[in-house]
Design an enzyme around this catalytic site. Structure first.
Site, PDB file in Angstrom:
ATOM      1  N   GLU A  34       7.371  19.153  27.607  1.00 50.11           N
ATOM      2  CA  GLU A  34       7.197  19.259  26.386  1.00 50.11           C
ATOM      3  C   GLU A  34       7.086  18.093  25.485  1.00 50.11           C
ATOM      4  O   GLU A  34       7.823  17.869  24.572  1.00 50.11           O
ATOM      5  CB  GLU A  34       7.923  20.703  25.610  1.00 50.11           C
ATOM      6  CG  GLU A  34       7.755  21.857  26.075  1.00 50.11           C
ATOM      7  CD  GLU A  34       8.600  22.852  25.686  1.00 50.11           C
ATOM      8  OE1 GLU A  34       9.330  22.467  24.694  1.00 50.11           O
ATOM      9  OE2 GLU A  34       8.450  24.158  25.892  1.00 50.11           O
TER      10      GLU A  34
ATOM     11  N   GLU B 223       6.326  28.226  31.225  1.00 47.99           N
ATOM     12  CA  GLU B 223       7.350  28.996  30.387  1.00 47.99           C
ATOM     13  C   GLU B 223       6.676  29.993  29.501  1.00 47.99           C
ATOM     14  O   GLU B 223       5.800  29.856  28.705  1.00 47.99           O
ATOM     15  CB  GLU B 223       8.313  27.985  29.393  1.00 47.99           C
ATOM     16  CG  GLU B 223       9.047  26.934  30.049  1.00 47.99           C
ATOM     17  CD  GLU B 223       9.941  26.135  29.090  1.00 47.99           C
ATOM     18  OE1 GLU B 223      10.150  26.443  27.853  1.00 47.99           O
ATOM     19  OE2 GLU B 223      10.390  24.998  29.314  1.00 47.99           O
TER      20      GLU B 223
HETATM   21  C1  FCB Z   1      11.262  25.439  25.352  1.00 48.91           C
HETATM   22  C2  FCB Z   1      12.195  24.723  25.986  1.00 48.91           C
HETATM   23  C3  FCB Z   1      13.244  25.295  26.779  1.00 48.91           C
HETATM   24  C4  FCB Z   1      13.738  26.579  26.046  1.00 48.91           C
HETATM   25  C5  FCB Z   1      12.833  27.430  25.501  1.00 48.91           C
HETATM   26  C6  FCB Z   1      13.206  28.603  24.578  1.00 48.91           C
HETATM   27  O1  FCB Z   1      10.692  24.752  24.239  1.00 48.91           O
HETATM   28  O2  FCB Z   1      11.417  24.133  27.233  1.00 48.91           O
HETATM   29  O3  FCB Z   1      14.386  24.552  27.092  1.00 48.91           O
HETATM   30  O4  FCB Z   1      14.391  26.154  24.856  1.00 48.91           O
HETATM   31  O5  FCB Z   1      11.744  26.628  24.582  1.00 48.91           O
END
Ligand code: FCB
Length: 441
Positions: free
Chosen positions: A167, A351
């Site tokens: 990210e 994710e």
């Molecule tokens: C993302 C992150 C992860 C976690 C989720 C909820 O932005 O990569 O570490 O904090 O959000």
């Protein structure tokens, strides 16, 4: 959860994701200090001033956690390596215990038939490098390439996939403009430099891993669906700019070797000299692109200095983070990334998940909201695939409840509940539902 593997293309990978600082326990095994340790030690930055000293004690309990992944029928495990665990000073002499840990972890995955998907950096910058300006310092690209060489020199022969940086938007904007994450800066010049250097470091790490003979290398970007708060042209422009620096900036750098004009209007004057010459490194070819997706944001204009806008509360049902649940945004962003940037390259949802105030009752955790959230987003993935986006895998965030950064241990994202006193793991109903779905051929 009523899907079966056959609802997805052949070979589609299902995984769960975690990150080092959020689960390992950074006080163990000779890890060096990081900017997250000092950020958390500064009053007002983290809920209840919690930190990652112990976290889920995954450093000692990793074998049990890998068992949970294998028993949950997952194909792949997305984990990250802590720079400061491997190189306590950020550079120089490696910590043998740190290297041994990641070696054991990767072997543990392979022994259980899990594919190791490594992320090199998920936010815990070694403090000695933070002292030198961290992501503001152009030299970080070289330091990061050296770290890449050390850790991948040890485990790179066995990982299935690797991505340099989790990210870039969070590393750049969230941490240097909004100040919500370490190092907690609110400075536009620091932001512009961090956003550029994070991409330069990404490129250098890709080149380093190629030179080591590694393959299946990618990038992991977070995206939010940006929507105007009302139907005025001003709100539309505000949402477009948000979309620009959040969603387009990083993939545009990596896949088009250019930054969006809307973003350059604000950040251009603050970028480091000669930034235009870095795109051949930034755009080093990758083999896949990962998207982390959670929510949408409604954006309205205001009279502040650039970017002159703010977020507005939305009407949709929300998770415990206050984030609206909007699976259509995932479908849209997968299709758009495929169409405008990545073409035939495989896409992964690296994710996706939700926080809820989960509690143990009679030894079990009932989390129907999470089952529904995952189901809806997997539906969005299927629709994107049907529309031609080559999505090749999906990782739930997260395997375990963990240290949710500035929100401490309060926000539970896990498929598996963690009691942060006893550190006991209790698989939630969502874990069982996913396990059952993944058993269906
Ligand atoms: C993302 C992150 C992860 C976690 C989720 C909820 O932005 O990569 O570490 O904090 O959000």
């Amino acid at each position: 959860m009523d899907f079966a593997r056959s609802d997805f293309p052949e070979g589609f990978q299902f995984g769960a994701a975690t990150s080092s600082y959020q689960i390992e326990g950074h006080s163990f095994g000779g890890a060096g200090k990081t900017h997250w340790d000092t950020f958390a030690a500064t009053p007002g930055n983290v809920v209840r001033a919690e930190n990652g000293d112990i976290a889920c004690d995954h450093y000692h309990r990793y074998a049990d956690d890998l068992d949970l992944l294998a028993e949950g029928n997952f194909d792949v495990y997305r984990f990250s390596t802590s720079w400061a665990r491997v190189l306590p000073e950020g550079r120089g002499t490696p910590n043998p215990e740190g290297l041994d840990f990641y070696d054991r972890l990767v072997d543990g995955m392979l022994e259980r038939g899990l594919k190791p998907a490594a992320t090199l950096y998920h936010w815990e910058l070694p403090s000695p490098l933070a002292d030198l300006g961290g992501w503001r310092n152009r030299d970080i690209a070289g330091w990061f390439a050296d770290f890449t060489e050390v850790i991948m020199g040890r485990i790179g022969d066995r990982v299935w996939s690797a991505a340099p940086i989790n990210e870039p938007w969070c590393v750049g904007w969230l941490s240097h403009f909004l100040g919500h994450h370490a190092p907690g800066l609110r400075d536009i010049r620091a932001t512009a430099r961090a956003m550029h250097h994070v991409l330069l470091a990404h490129g250098r790490a890709i080149e380093t891993m190629r030179a080591l003979g590694m393959s299946n290398l990618g990038a992991v970007c977070n995206m939010e669906y940006a929507a105007p708060a009302d139907d005025t042209p001003q709100a539309a422009a505000a949402a477009e700019l948000y979309d620009g620096y959040y969603n387009h900036f990083f993939i545009s750098g990596m896949f088009k070797k250019a930054y969006p004009d809307t973003v350059l209007e604000g950040l251009g004057p603050h970028l480091p000299k000669g930034w235009q010459d870095d795109f051949d490194v930034i755009g080093a070819p990758v083999d896949w692109c990962g998207i982390n997706y959670y929510t949408r944001k409604l954006i309205a204009p205001n009279d502040d200095p650039w970017p002159s806008h703010h977020e507005v509360d939305g009407p949709l049902p929300k998770t415990a983070m206050g984030w609206e649940i909007y699976p259509e945004g995932l479908e849209y962003l997968l299709k758009r990334t495929h169409r405008d940037y990545t073409g035939d390259l495989p896409l992964y949802v690296t994710e996706n998940g939700m926080a809820a105030p989960d509690e143990i009752e009679d030894g079990a955790v009932d989390d129907p909201h999470r089952i529904d959230y995952l189901d809806q987003h997997l539906g969005a993935v299927r629709r994107a695939i049907a529309a031609g986006a080559p999505v090749a895998g999906y990782y739930a965030w997260s395997l375990l409840d963990n240290f949710e950064w500035a929100l401490g241990y309060e926000k539970r994202f896990g498929l598996v509940h963690v009691d942060f006193d006893s550190l006991q793991r209790t698989p939630k109903a969502s874990y069982h539902a996913l396990k059952a779905a993944l058993a269906r051929g």
